[in-house]
Structures are given as C-alpha cells and as structure tokens.
Design a protein around this motif. Sequence first.
Motif, short mmCIF file in Angstrom:
data_model
loop_
_atom_site.label_atom_id
_atom_site.label_comp_id
_atom_site.label_asym_id
_atom_site.label_seq_id
_atom_site.Cartn_x
_atom_site.Cartn_y
_atom_site.Cartn_z
N ASP A 128 -9.64 -2.25 4.90
CA ASP A 128 -8.88 -1.40 4.41
C ASP A 128 -8.18 -2.04 3.38
O ASP A 128 -7.67 -1.26 2.50
CB ASP A 128 -7.77 -0.87 5.42
CG ASP A 128 -8.56 -0.16 6.86
OD1 ASP A 128 -9.62 0.50 6.25
OD2 ASP A 128 -7.81 -0.02 7.59
N LEU A 129 -7.72 -3.36 3.42
CA LEU A 129 -6.83 -3.87 2.54
C LEU A 129 -7.79 -3.90 1.03
O LEU A 129 -7.02 -3.79 -0.06
CB LEU A 129 -6.52 -5.29 2.86
CG LEU A 129 -5.91 -6.13 1.69
CD1 LEU A 129 -4.47 -5.53 1.41
CD2 LEU A 129 -5.55 -7.45 2.47
N LYS A 130 -9.03 -4.05 1.07
CA LYS A 130 -9.75 -4.35 -0.08
C LYS A 130 -9.93 -2.84 -0.70
O LYS A 130 -9.97 -2.68 -1.92
CB LYS A 130 -11.32 -4.57 0.62
CG LYS A 130 -12.12 -4.95 -0.74
CD LYS A 130 -13.79 -5.66 -0.44
CE LYS A 130 -14.35 -5.62 -1.66
NZ LYS A 130 -15.60 -6.41 -1.15
N LYS A 131 -9.69 -1.76 0.00
CA LYS A 131 -9.65 -0.36 -0.60
C LYS A 131 -8.31 -0.01 -1.11
O LYS A 131 -7.86 0.77 -1.86
CB LYS A 131 -10.05 0.64 0.60
CG LYS A 131 -11.66 0.51 0.84
CD LYS A 131 -11.87 1.65 2.02
CE LYS A 131 -13.27 1.30 2.70
NZ LYS A 131 -13.55 2.21 3.92
N ASN A 132 -7.52 -0.70 -0.50
CA ASN A 132 -5.85 -0.62 -0.94
C ASN A 132 -5.04 -1.70 -1.29
O ASN A 132 -3.85 -2.01 -0.68
CB ASN A 132 -5.16 0.27 0.48
CG ASN A 132 -6.09 1.39 0.73
OD1 ASN A 132 -5.87 2.73 0.33
ND2 ASN A 132 -6.72 1.42 1.77
N LYS B 237 3.60 -0.86 4.19
CA LYS B 237 3.46 0.13 5.25
C LYS B 237 2.61 -0.19 6.31
O LYS B 237 3.10 0.04 7.49
CB LYS B 237 2.88 1.37 4.41
CG LYS B 237 2.64 2.64 5.44
CD LYS B 237 2.25 3.91 4.61
CE LYS B 237 1.97 5.06 5.44
NZ LYS B 237 1.40 6.12 4.95
N ASN B 238 1.73 -1.23 6.16
CA ASN B 238 0.88 -1.78 7.03
C ASN B 238 0.95 -3.19 7.55
O ASN B 238 0.15 -3.94 8.13
CB ASN B 238 -0.71 -1.68 6.55
CG ASN B 238 -1.13 -0.27 6.41
OD1 ASN B 238 -1.52 0.54 7.62
ND2 ASN B 238 -0.90 0.54 5.41
N ARG B 239 2.26 -3.46 7.34
CA ARG B 239 2.58 -4.90 7.52
C ARG B 239 2.48 -5.35 8.82
O ARG B 239 2.03 -6.48 9.30
CB ARG B 239 4.10 -5.39 7.09
CG ARG B 239 4.62 -6.83 7.40
CD ARG B 239 5.80 -7.01 6.58
NE ARG B 239 5.87 -7.22 5.12
CZ ARG B 239 5.26 -8.46 4.73
NH1 ARG B 239 5.10 -9.63 5.36
NH2 ARG B 239 5.23 -8.61 3.36
N SER B 240 2.73 -4.66 9.98
CA SER B 240 2.58 -4.97 11.18
C SER B 240 1.23 -5.15 11.54
O SER B 240 0.86 -5.80 12.47
CB SER B 240 3.19 -3.89 12.15
OG SER B 240 2.56 -2.37 11.91
N ALA C 288 -3.41 -9.07 12.69
CA ALA C 288 -4.41 -9.85 12.19
C ALA C 288 -4.44 -11.26 11.92
O ALA C 288 -4.95 -12.06 12.46
CB ALA C 288 -5.00 -9.16 11.00
N LYS C 289 -2.95 -11.54 11.27
CA LYS C 289 -2.81 -13.00 11.02
C LYS C 289 -2.73 -13.76 12.46
O LYS C 289 -3.24 -14.74 12.56
CB LYS C 289 -1.56 -13.04 10.25
CG LYS C 289 -1.16 -14.49 10.00
CD LYS C 289 0.17 -14.66 9.19
CE LYS C 289 0.42 -16.01 8.63
NZ LYS C 289 0.67 -16.76 9.81
#
Length: 220
Positions: free
Chosen positions: A12-16, A24-27, A32-33
Amino acid sequence: MLQASTLKFLKDLKKNNNKPWFEKNRSVYLDAKEDWDHFVEQVIEGFGKTDSTIATLHPKDCTYRIYRDVRFSQDKTPYKTHMGAYLNKGGKKVPTAGYYLHVEPGRNMAGGGLWMPQAPELNKVRQEIDYNLSEWTRMLGDRGFKKNFAEGLGKEDMLSRPPKGYDDENPAIEYLKLKSFIVTRTFTDAEVQSKTFLKEILKTFTSMTSFIQFLNRSLE
C-alpha cells in the motif's frame, strides 16, 4: 514468520508514497515495524548461537529507518517501500562484512558480504583472495553455500581489466576484478509469511558464515 499485514502495508505504501497517506496510516506502520523488529530479534537470538559476534546486537542496531534521504536523489518519494536489516559485529554503521535481510513484496531476499568497500579495504580483500585462493574457491564451492546462492557472487560494477598490481594470468583474476563481494538468495512473498521463514533465514546465514569470516579476516 512475518504477518501478512506487514507486506500489505509495504504494498500500500508503494502505491501511496506520500506524507498525508503515511500519517493517516501511521498506526499501521507502527504495527508493521513492531512485527519486523520482533522478527529481526528472533534472527539475532537464533543466529547468535552460530556467530557469537551477532549475539549482543539489538534490532535498533541493525534495522534501517523507513524515511528516505532525498537530498541528492531525483526520486523525491519520502519513504522506503521495504524493510531491511544488516547484521554484523559492529552494527549497521560499521563497514565490515555482514548478513543482510530485505523484505519487499515481490523482491524479498537474504544474503550479505561486503558491498563497495573503500580502496584500502578492497585492496586487502583482493590480497587475501590472491594469497588464499584455494580456501576461497573451496568455500564458494561448498555444497550448502552453492545450494543457497546458486547464482554465486554478484558481478555489479566488475572491472573490465585487471586491477593495479595484477594481470590476466592470475588464477584468481575473475574474483580480483570484483568491486563488491555479495551473495543473495530470493524468497517469495508466500515464503516470507510461512512458518519456516525464520528457519530458512538461519540456514541461509549459517551457510555463509565462513564467507563473512574470510572477508572480515582480510580487513583486520
């Protein structure tokens, strides 16, 4: 194993790849981290029994920030779309040979070695290979090593002519022309998420222990 949600976040990060989406998706990123750090911790614990120089490391010593340094890059996307960890006796900031783990959907791999060392260190490695060619070739020909690293040493930026002080007749010349000494093994996304992934990483790293020790010995 890594959670499917971790690979989904990277996809998703690659797309955004922009700050508003990331915030918005920090949590989701933090989850993931945490998953990644936990897996690296397991690798350290398991592999530290084989290579004692790894045993005292912590995930923060090995893992990389997700934020890209864009100051000198034409690509201004702010975040890396993979998670990486470099395990060596001094941590990720010490320029010695070590073990690398890279998780990126569709491009997962494990391996390591010594990437693009400075001239003094590169000369030391070349000299060690020249002096101990039989040990070097025996190590590269080891059954377990070849099974995990079927493609052998990477040929990135290999010299077209012999380096200074060597000639084409040197029996080690194909290795002496190298600028990096790296091996890699790829994994599918399914393998990354399987219960055997940790076991396979430990087997992969174990098979290259002599390779890493040879390179680091040459730098002493």
